[in-house]
Design a protein around this motif. Structure first.
Motif, PDB file in Angstrom:
ATOM      1  N   ASP A  13       0.809  -1.223   0.000  1.00  0.00           N
ATOM      2  CA  ASP A  13       0.000   0.000   0.000  1.00  0.00           C
ATOM      3  C   ASP A  13       0.841   1.272   0.000  1.00  0.00           C
ATOM      4  O   ASP A  13       0.353   2.333  -0.390  1.00  0.00           O
ATOM      5  CB  ASP A  13      -0.871   0.046   1.275  1.00  0.00           C
ATOM      6  CG  ASP A  13      -1.879  -1.095   1.345  1.00  0.00           C
ATOM      7  OD1 ASP A  13      -2.168  -1.691   0.290  1.00  0.00           O
ATOM      8  OD2 ASP A  13      -2.363  -1.378   2.445  1.00  0.00           O
ATOM      9  N   ALA A  14       2.065   1.186   0.513  1.00  0.00           N
ATOM     10  CA  ALA A  14       2.885   2.391   0.751  1.00  0.00           C
ATOM     11  C   ALA A  14       2.003   3.464   1.400  1.00  0.00           C
ATOM     12  O   ALA A  14       1.307   3.195   2.366  1.00  0.00           O
ATOM     13  CB  ALA A  14       3.574   2.849  -0.521  1.00  0.00           C
ATOM     14  N   MET A  15       1.971   4.670   0.838  1.00  0.00           N
ATOM     15  CA  MET A  15       1.206   5.751   1.511  1.00  0.00           C
ATOM     16  C   MET A  15      -0.274   5.777   1.111  1.00  0.00           C
ATOM     17  O   MET A  15      -1.043   6.586   1.657  1.00  0.00           O
ATOM     18  CB  MET A  15       1.830   7.126   1.242  1.00  0.00           C
ATOM     19  CG  MET A  15       1.818   7.572  -0.191  1.00  0.00           C
ATOM     20  SD  MET A  15       3.096   6.776  -1.180  1.00  0.00           S
ATOM     21  CE  MET A  15       4.552   7.696  -0.698  1.00  0.00           C
ATOM     22  N   ALA A  24      -2.687  12.877   4.970  1.00  0.00           N
ATOM     23  CA  ALA A  24      -1.720  13.129   3.898  1.00  0.00           C
ATOM     24  C   ALA A  24      -0.644  14.144   4.297  1.00  0.00           C
ATOM     25  O   ALA A  24      -0.006  14.752   3.457  1.00  0.00           O
ATOM     26  CB  ALA A  24      -2.448  13.593   2.637  1.00  0.00           C
ATOM     27  N   THR A  25      -0.459  14.321   5.608  1.00  0.00           N
ATOM     28  CA  THR A  25       0.603  15.214   6.086  1.00  0.00           C
ATOM     29  C   THR A  25       1.944  14.448   6.063  1.00  0.00           C
ATOM     30  O   THR A  25       1.948  13.217   5.905  1.00  0.00           O
ATOM     31  CB  THR A  25       0.270  15.714   7.501  1.00  0.00           C
ATOM     32  OG1 THR A  25      -0.109  14.594   8.293  1.00  0.00           O
ATOM     33  CG2 THR A  25      -0.880  16.714   7.456  1.00  0.00           C
ATOM     34  N   PRO A  26       3.067  15.121   6.217  1.00  0.00           N
ATOM     35  CA  PRO A  26       4.358  14.457   5.985  1.00  0.00           C
ATOM     36  C   PRO A  26       4.615  13.198   6.810  1.00  0.00           C
ATOM     37  O   PRO A  26       5.192  12.229   6.293  1.00  0.00           O
ATOM     38  CB  PRO A  26       5.382  15.552   6.316  1.00  0.00           C
ATOM     39  CG  PRO A  26       4.673  16.827   5.979  1.00  0.00           C
ATOM     40  CD  PRO A  26       3.239  16.591   6.379  1.00  0.00           C
ATOM     41  N   THR A  27       4.183  13.157   8.071  1.00  0.00           N
ATOM     42  CA  THR A  27       4.533  11.970   8.861  1.00  0.00           C
ATOM     43  C   THR A  27       3.807  10.705   8.404  1.00  0.00           C
ATOM     44  O   THR A  27       4.464   9.682   8.169  1.00  0.00           O
ATOM     45  CB  THR A  27       4.360  12.236  10.371  1.00  0.00           C
ATOM     46  OG1 THR A  27       5.238  13.309  10.724  1.00  0.00           O
ATOM     47  CG2 THR A  27       4.729  11.019  11.194  1.00  0.00           C
ATOM     48  N   PRO A  28       2.470  10.711   8.249  1.00  0.00           N
ATOM     49  CA  PRO A  28       1.861   9.480   7.708  1.00  0.00           C
ATOM     50  C   PRO A  28       2.374   9.122   6.313  1.00  0.00           C
ATOM     51  O   PRO A  28       2.516   7.927   6.004  1.00  0.00           O
ATOM     52  CB  PRO A  28       0.359   9.781   7.693  1.00  0.00           C
ATOM     53  CG  PRO A  28       0.191  11.211   8.035  1.00  0.00           C
ATOM     54  CD  PRO A  28       1.451  11.676   8.696  1.00  0.00           C
ATOM     55  N   ILE A  29       2.691  10.119   5.500  1.00  0.00           N
ATOM     56  CA  ILE A  29       3.256   9.790   4.181  1.00  0.00           C
ATOM     57  C   ILE A  29       4.577   9.041   4.361  1.00  0.00           C
ATOM     58  O   ILE A  29       4.826   8.024   3.701  1.00  0.00           O
ATOM     59  CB  ILE A  29       3.478  11.085   3.346  1.00  0.00           C
ATOM     60  CG1 ILE A  29       2.144  11.768   3.019  1.00  0.00           C
ATOM     61  CG2 ILE A  29       4.261  10.778   2.062  1.00  0.00           C
ATOM     62  CD1 ILE A  29       1.190  10.963   2.164  1.00  0.00           C
ATOM     63  N   SER A  30       5.404   9.522   5.297  1.00  0.00           N
ATOM     64  CA  SER A  30       6.702   8.857   5.510  1.00  0.00           C
ATOM     65  C   SER A  30       6.504   7.439   6.062  1.00  0.00           C
ATOM     66  O   SER A  30       7.267   6.531   5.755  1.00  0.00           O
ATOM     67  CB  SER A  30       7.571   9.674   6.462  1.00  0.00           C
ATOM     68  OG  SER A  30       7.070   9.607   7.787  1.00  0.00           O
ATOM     69  N   ARG A  31       5.453   7.292   6.831  1.00  0.00           N
ATOM     70  CA  ARG A  31       5.138   5.964   7.371  1.00  0.00           C
ATOM     71  C   ARG A  31       4.849   4.978   6.236  1.00  0.00           C
ATOM     72  O   ARG A  31       5.236   3.807   6.276  1.00  0.00           O
ATOM     73  CB  ARG A  31       3.911   6.132   8.271  1.00  0.00           C
ATOM     74  CG  ARG A  31       3.674   5.029   9.222  1.00  0.00           C
ATOM     75  CD  ARG A  31       2.620   5.476  10.210  1.00  0.00           C
ATOM     76  NE  ARG A  31       2.137   4.349  10.960  1.00  0.00           N
ATOM     77  CZ  ARG A  31       1.248   4.432  11.940  1.00  0.00           C
ATOM     78  NH1 ARG A  31       0.745   5.600  12.272  1.00  0.00           N
ATOM     79  NH2 ARG A  31       0.852   3.362  12.581  1.00  0.00           N
ATOM     80  N   GLY A  32       4.143   5.490   5.223  1.00  0.00           N
ATOM     81  CA  GLY A  32       3.888   4.664   4.044  1.00  0.00           C
ATOM     82  C   GLY A  32       5.146   4.432   3.221  1.00  0.00           C
ATOM     83  O   GLY A  32       5.370   3.337   2.704  1.00  0.00           O
ATOM     84  N   GLU A  33       5.973   5.466   3.125  1.00  0.00           N
ATOM     85  CA  GLU A  33       7.228   5.342   2.368  1.00  0.00           C
ATOM     86  C   GLU A  33       8.116   4.238   2.911  1.00  0.00           C
ATOM     87  O   GLU A  33       8.892   3.642   2.174  1.00  0.00           O
ATOM     88  CB  GLU A  33       8.034   6.644   2.512  1.00  0.00           C
ATOM     89  CG  GLU A  33       7.740   7.711   1.496  1.00  0.00           C
ATOM     90  CD  GLU A  33       8.640   8.924   1.766  1.00  0.00           C
ATOM     91  OE1 GLU A  33       8.197   9.814   2.517  1.00  0.00           O
ATOM     92  OE2 GLU A  33       9.767   8.953   1.255  1.00  0.00           O
ATOM     93  N   PHE A  34       8.011   3.998   4.219  1.00  0.00           N
ATOM     94  CA  PHE A  34       8.822   2.931   4.807  1.00  0.00           C
ATOM     95  C   PHE A  34       8.512   1.583   4.148  1.00  0.00           C
ATOM     96  O   PHE A  34       9.333   0.654   4.188  1.00  0.00           O
ATOM     97  CB  PHE A  34       8.609   2.862   6.330  1.00  0.00           C
ATOM     98  CG  PHE A  34       9.428   1.803   6.980  1.00  0.00           C
ATOM     99  CD1 PHE A  34      10.806   1.933   7.095  1.00  0.00           C
ATOM    100  CD2 PHE A  34       8.842   0.635   7.453  1.00  0.00           C
ATOM    101  CE1 PHE A  34      11.587   0.929   7.655  1.00  0.00           C
ATOM    102  CE2 PHE A  34       9.607  -0.373   8.016  1.00  0.00           C
ATOM    103  CZ  PHE A  34      10.976  -0.227   8.128  1.00  0.00           C
ATOM    104  N   GLY A  35       7.365   1.478   3.521  1.00  0.00           N
ATOM    105  CA  GLY A  35       7.025   0.252   2.800  1.00  0.00           C
ATOM    106  C   GLY A  35       8.023  -0.101   1.716  1.00  0.00           C
ATOM    107  O   GLY A  35       8.196  -1.281   1.379  1.00  0.00           O
ATOM    108  N   ILE A  36       8.707   0.899   1.175  1.00  0.00           N
ATOM    109  CA  ILE A  36       9.702   0.613   0.136  1.00  0.00           C
ATOM    110  C   ILE A  36      10.923  -0.052   0.765  1.00  0.00           C
ATOM    111  O   ILE A  36      11.487  -0.997   0.217  1.00  0.00           O
ATOM    112  CB  ILE A  36      10.101   1.919  -0.604  1.00  0.00           C
ATOM    113  CG1 ILE A  36       8.847   2.613  -1.145  1.00  0.00           C
ATOM    114  CG2 ILE A  36      11.088   1.631  -1.722  1.00  0.00           C
ATOM    115  CD1 ILE A  36       7.946   1.734  -1.999  1.00  0.00           C
TER     116      ILE A  36
END
Ligand SMILES: [Zn+2]
Length: 280
Positions: A13-15, A24-36
């Protein structure tokens, strides 16, 4: 000969899941980015044991991370449809849902040269239109429902659920259902999520979850000659160090139990090839 199948599935799912919840603020987006990061670790682990898995990927993520998705395909894994966005179908109109199925499949076709055979709905909440649309769009299986655990079955179309009268079962279709369960999903056990009106505690120690996951497989081997058990993980969840160690222990435990690791499409083919698997 008894044959017990384990399907390891990864919802990449990433972000997109956070964005669909309006986070959709930077921290939850980064949480999704960790999926990579997590996906790289998972690919290495699966390669170590020669296991092919099924990755359900939203179309927007295929287009956000084409290279990461190409690596998944190059490693021989199956790509399944997981919506265009991560909005649950039950929250979409029929037109939006249909459009998402078509658009997601175009992205999958560009990625791996063929459409997805299987679908898993974001957040496991099908709309009243989903089965019709999956059949119209040529899908062969769905993996979003919980009507069994070890035995695939045929999805129904046209159920009616009156409050005051007995339930009315719709017609059985050719769509194969590969059942799932929240107990066999990493997300509710491990993710801490705080929203305005709820807290998902998560953050469980891995030992108890691993034992549950292995016991579900042991029960399969002890009770049925043939069956499939599906595990669902998210790279941004399972990708943390201690959980990757759990995933490796799970694989080792399943190997010890004699598990046959198949992609979901392979398990569907095997189900269809067996007596009783013939289309209705
Ligand atoms: Zn998802």
């Amino acid at each position: 000969m008894p044959r017990h199948i384990a399907c390891l599935t990864f919802d990449f799912d990433a972000m997109s899941g956070w964005v669909a919840r309006g986070m959709a603020t930077p921290t939850p987006i980064s949480r999704g980015e960790f999926g990579i990061v997590g996906a790289q670790r998972i690919l290495a682990l699966l390669d170590k044991y020669g296991i092919r898995a099924t990755w359900f990927v939203p179309g927007v993520i295929i287009e956000t991370y084409p290279e990461a998705c190409r690596q998944v395909v190059a490693a021989g894994h199956e790509i399944g449809h997981h919506g265009w966005t991560h909005m649950p179908p039950a929250a979409l109109s029929r037109e939006q849902e249909e459009d998402g199925l078509i658009r997601g499949n175009l992205a999958i076709e560009r990625l791996c040269g063929r459409k997805a055979r299987g679908y898993r709905s974001p957040a496991w909440d099908l709309s009243p239109n989903t089965i019709d649309l999956l059949l119209e769009q040529g899908f062969e299986y769905d993996s979003s429902m919980m009507g069994d655990d070890y035995t695939p079955y045929r999805a129904r179309q046209g159920d009616i659920a009156p409050l005051e009268e007995p339930f009315v079962f719709g017609a059985t279709t050719r769509l194969v259902e590969m059942p799932i369960s929240w107990t066999l999903d990493d997300y509710p056990h491990f993710e801490f999520v705080r929203t305005q009106d709820a807290v998902l505690q998560g953050l469980m120690a891995t030992g108890g979850v691993l034992q549950n996951w292995l016991d579900d497989f042991a029960y399969l081997t002890g009770t049925l000659e043939w069956g499939v058990l599906t595990y669902t993980c998210h790279p941004f969840v399972i990708g943390r160090g201690h959980r990757m160690m759990m995933l490796e222990r799970l694989i080792l435990g399943l190997i010890e139990e004699g598990a046959v690791f198949l992609t979901m499409e392979q398990a569907v083919d095997e189900f269809l090839g067996r007596a009783g698997g013939a289309p209705p």
